[in-house]
Design an enzyme around this catalytic site. Structure first.
Site, PDB file in Angstrom:
ATOM      1  N   GLU A  68      42.770  51.340  46.939  1.00 11.68           N
ATOM      2  CA  GLU A  68      41.418  51.901  46.814  1.00 11.68           C
ATOM      3  C   GLU A  68      41.002  51.930  45.353  1.00 11.68           C
ATOM      4  O   GLU A  68      41.852  52.116  44.477  1.00 11.68           O
ATOM      5  CB  GLU A  68      41.473  53.357  47.289  1.00 11.68           C
ATOM      6  CG  GLU A  68      41.044  53.581  48.711  1.00 11.68           C
ATOM      7  CD  GLU A  68      39.614  54.077  48.775  1.00 11.68           C
ATOM      8  OE1 GLU A  68      38.699  53.336  48.371  1.00 11.68           O
ATOM      9  OE2 GLU A  68      39.420  55.208  49.230  1.00 11.68           O
ATOM     10  N   ASP A  69      39.711  51.816  45.096  1.00  8.68           N
ATOM     11  CA  ASP A  69      39.258  51.956  43.716  1.00  8.68           C
ATOM     12  C   ASP A  69      39.319  53.414  43.254  1.00  8.68           C
ATOM     13  O   ASP A  69      39.840  53.712  42.195  1.00  8.68           O
ATOM     14  CB  ASP A  69      37.842  51.370  43.527  1.00  8.68           C
ATOM     15  CG  ASP A  69      36.809  51.927  44.500  1.00  8.68           C
ATOM     16  OD1 ASP A  69      37.164  52.721  45.400  1.00  8.68           O
ATOM     17  OD2 ASP A  69      35.624  51.558  44.372  1.00  8.68           O
ATOM     18  N   ARG A  90      30.340  45.514  38.269  1.00 11.45           N
ATOM     19  CA  ARG A  90      31.715  45.342  38.773  1.00 11.45           C
ATOM     20  C   ARG A  90      32.515  44.377  37.909  1.00 11.45           C
ATOM     21  O   ARG A  90      33.732  44.427  37.861  1.00 11.45           O
ATOM     22  CB  ARG A  90      31.691  44.786  40.204  1.00 11.45           C
ATOM     23  CG  ARG A  90      31.129  45.735  41.250  1.00 11.45           C
ATOM     24  CD  ARG A  90      31.411  45.170  42.639  1.00 11.45           C
ATOM     25  NE  ARG A  90      30.563  45.750  43.666  1.00 11.45           N
ATOM     26  CZ  ARG A  90      30.840  46.878  44.321  1.00 11.45           C
ATOM     27  NH1 ARG A  90      31.929  47.553  44.044  1.00 11.45           N
ATOM     28  NH2 ARG A  90      30.028  47.329  45.254  1.00 11.45           N
ATOM     29  N   ASP A 112      37.316  60.063  45.901  1.00 12.55           N
ATOM     30  CA  ASP A 112      36.287  60.992  45.421  1.00 12.55           C
ATOM     31  C   ASP A 112      36.237  62.194  46.378  1.00 12.55           C
ATOM     32  O   ASP A 112      37.048  63.112  46.268  1.00 12.55           O
ATOM     33  CB  ASP A 112      34.976  60.201  45.370  1.00 12.55           C
ATOM     34  CG  ASP A 112      33.835  60.918  44.681  1.00 12.55           C
ATOM     35  OD1 ASP A 112      34.053  61.500  43.614  1.00 12.55           O
ATOM     36  OD2 ASP A 112      32.712  60.890  45.217  1.00 12.55           O
ATOM     37  N   PHE A 153      30.879  59.734  36.514  1.00 12.52           N
ATOM     38  CA  PHE A 153      30.521  58.595  37.350  1.00 12.52           C
ATOM     39  C   PHE A 153      30.918  57.355  36.574  1.00 12.52           C
ATOM     40  O   PHE A 153      30.385  57.089  35.494  1.00 12.52           O
ATOM     41  CB  PHE A 153      29.033  58.549  37.722  1.00 12.52           C
ATOM     42  CG  PHE A 153      28.794  57.443  38.702  1.00 12.52           C
ATOM     43  CD1 PHE A 153      29.077  57.628  40.039  1.00 12.52           C
ATOM     44  CD2 PHE A 153      28.370  56.191  38.282  1.00 12.52           C
ATOM     45  CE1 PHE A 153      28.939  56.580  40.953  1.00 12.52           C
ATOM     46  CE2 PHE A 153      28.228  55.143  39.183  1.00 12.52           C
ATOM     47  CZ  PHE A 153      28.506  55.346  40.521  1.00 12.52           C
TER      48      PHE A 153
HETATM   49  P1  IMP Z   1      34.876  59.045  48.926  1.00 14.91           P
HETATM   50  O1  IMP Z   1      34.860  58.610  50.362  1.00 14.91           O
HETATM   51  O2  IMP Z   1      33.842  60.104  48.654  1.00 14.91           O
HETATM   52  O3  IMP Z   1      36.260  59.465  48.447  1.00 14.91           O
HETATM   53  O4  IMP Z   1      34.357  57.848  48.050  1.00 14.91           O
HETATM   54  C1  IMP Z   1      35.029  56.712  47.911  1.00 14.91           C
HETATM   55  C2  IMP Z   1      34.118  55.587  47.451  1.00 14.91           C
HETATM   56  O5  IMP Z   1      32.971  56.043  46.712  1.00 14.91           O
HETATM   57  C3  IMP Z   1      34.881  54.742  46.489  1.00 14.91           C
HETATM   58  O6  IMP Z   1      35.649  53.777  47.174  1.00 14.91           O
HETATM   59  C4  IMP Z   1      33.785  54.161  45.612  1.00 14.91           C
HETATM   60  O7  IMP Z   1      33.268  52.974  46.177  1.00 14.91           O
HETATM   61  C5  IMP Z   1      32.704  55.212  45.609  1.00 14.91           C
HETATM   62  N1  IMP Z   1      32.747  56.022  44.357  1.00 14.91           N
HETATM   63  C6  IMP Z   1      33.158  57.289  44.210  1.00 14.91           C
HETATM   64  N2  IMP Z   1      33.074  57.709  42.940  1.00 14.91           N
HETATM   65  C7  IMP Z   1      32.607  56.646  42.247  1.00 14.91           C
HETATM   66  C8  IMP Z   1      32.312  56.427  40.842  1.00 14.91           C
HETATM   67  O8  IMP Z   1      32.477  57.295  39.960  1.00 14.91           O
HETATM   68  N3  IMP Z   1      31.838  55.193  40.515  1.00 14.91           N
HETATM   69  C9  IMP Z   1      31.641  54.199  41.440  1.00 14.91           C
HETATM   70  N4  IMP Z   1      31.925  54.360  42.743  1.00 14.91           N
HETATM   71  C10 IMP Z   1      32.392  55.568  43.143  1.00 14.91           C
HETATM   72 MG    MG Z   2      30.865  51.656  45.666  1.00 10.30          MG
END
Ligand code: IMP
Ligand code: MG
Length: 186
Positions: A104-105, A174, A108, A161
């Site tokens: 995963e990137d 990206r 969050d 962010f």
């Molecule tokens: P989550 O489901 O809220 O944990 O979010 C996961 C996804 O939100 C990640 O795989 C990212 O694609 C996107 N995301 C969350 N924070 C950031 C950020 O700071 N920059 C860019 N994408 C983010």
């Molecule tokens: Mg994204």
């Protein structure tokens, strides 16, 4: 809204060199943990983890099968999660009884990670599922998902962010080899 041609608003959080250095360390740890596993499946989460997944498997040096999954959680023009996660493109092979490392990137709110864990464990009956995340933002975790924690993580960060090295701001940036952050008006 950021001007996509003007990178001066982007502050570097981690340089390309720092990212590569940390990936080497994490890859060594992962290789040690999986050294006795024969048929590890690495599943990169598109699009954000495409660079990380590519660098991570090269640094791991283990024989692996590589797959990708595409999910939706954020809307294109938003930096806030919609709260819903779903698989939008899925062409994964049978993973019953396989060891899966999800790449995963960023974790969050934790909703994507929770979805993936449930999906691979319950739906695809994986033997084991672990998550390797480039970034973890524990301060952003949804209240009911506080227990979600990546098994492997390159960097734990505050509530920035971030963009670059696979991560986007409205599908831009990206391609940057480093990870930067921008101050978003709230
Ligand atoms: P989550 O489901 O809220 O944990 O979010 C996961 C996804 O939100 C990640 O795989 C990212 O694609 C996107 N995301 C969350 N924070 C950031 C950020 O700071 N920059 C860019 N994408 C983010
Ligand atoms: Mg994204």
């Amino acid at each position: 809204m950021l001007n996509v041609k003007d990178r001066s608003a982007i502050k570097v959080l981690y340089s390309a060199e720092q990212i590569q250095q940390r990936i080497q360390e994490l890859a060594q740890q992962i290789s040690r943990d999986y050294k006795d596993v024969d048929d590890l499946v690495v599943v990169g989460v598109l699009k954000g983890a495409f660079m990380f997944a590519a660098d991570l498997v090269r640094a791991m040096g283990l024989p692996v099968q590589i797959e990708f999954i595409k999910l939706s959680s954020y809307n294109n023009d938003e930096t806030e999660s919609s709260g819903k996660v779903k698989a939008v493109d899925l062409s994964l092979p049978e993973l019953k009884g396989r060891d899966v490392l999800v790449v995963e990137d960023i974790v969050d709110s934790g909703r994507t990670a929770k979805f993936l864990l449930d999906f691979f464990n319950e739906h695809l009956s994986a033997k084991s599922v672990k998550i390797a995340a480039l970034f973890d933002k524990p301060c952003r975790r949804a209240e009911e998902l506080e227990y979600i924690k990546p098994d492997y993580c390159c960097f734990t960060i505050d509530d920035y962010f971030i963009l670059g090295y696979g991560l986007d701001y409205s599908q831009h940036f990206r391609e940057l080899p480093y990870v930067g952050y921008v101050e978003l008006a709230s």
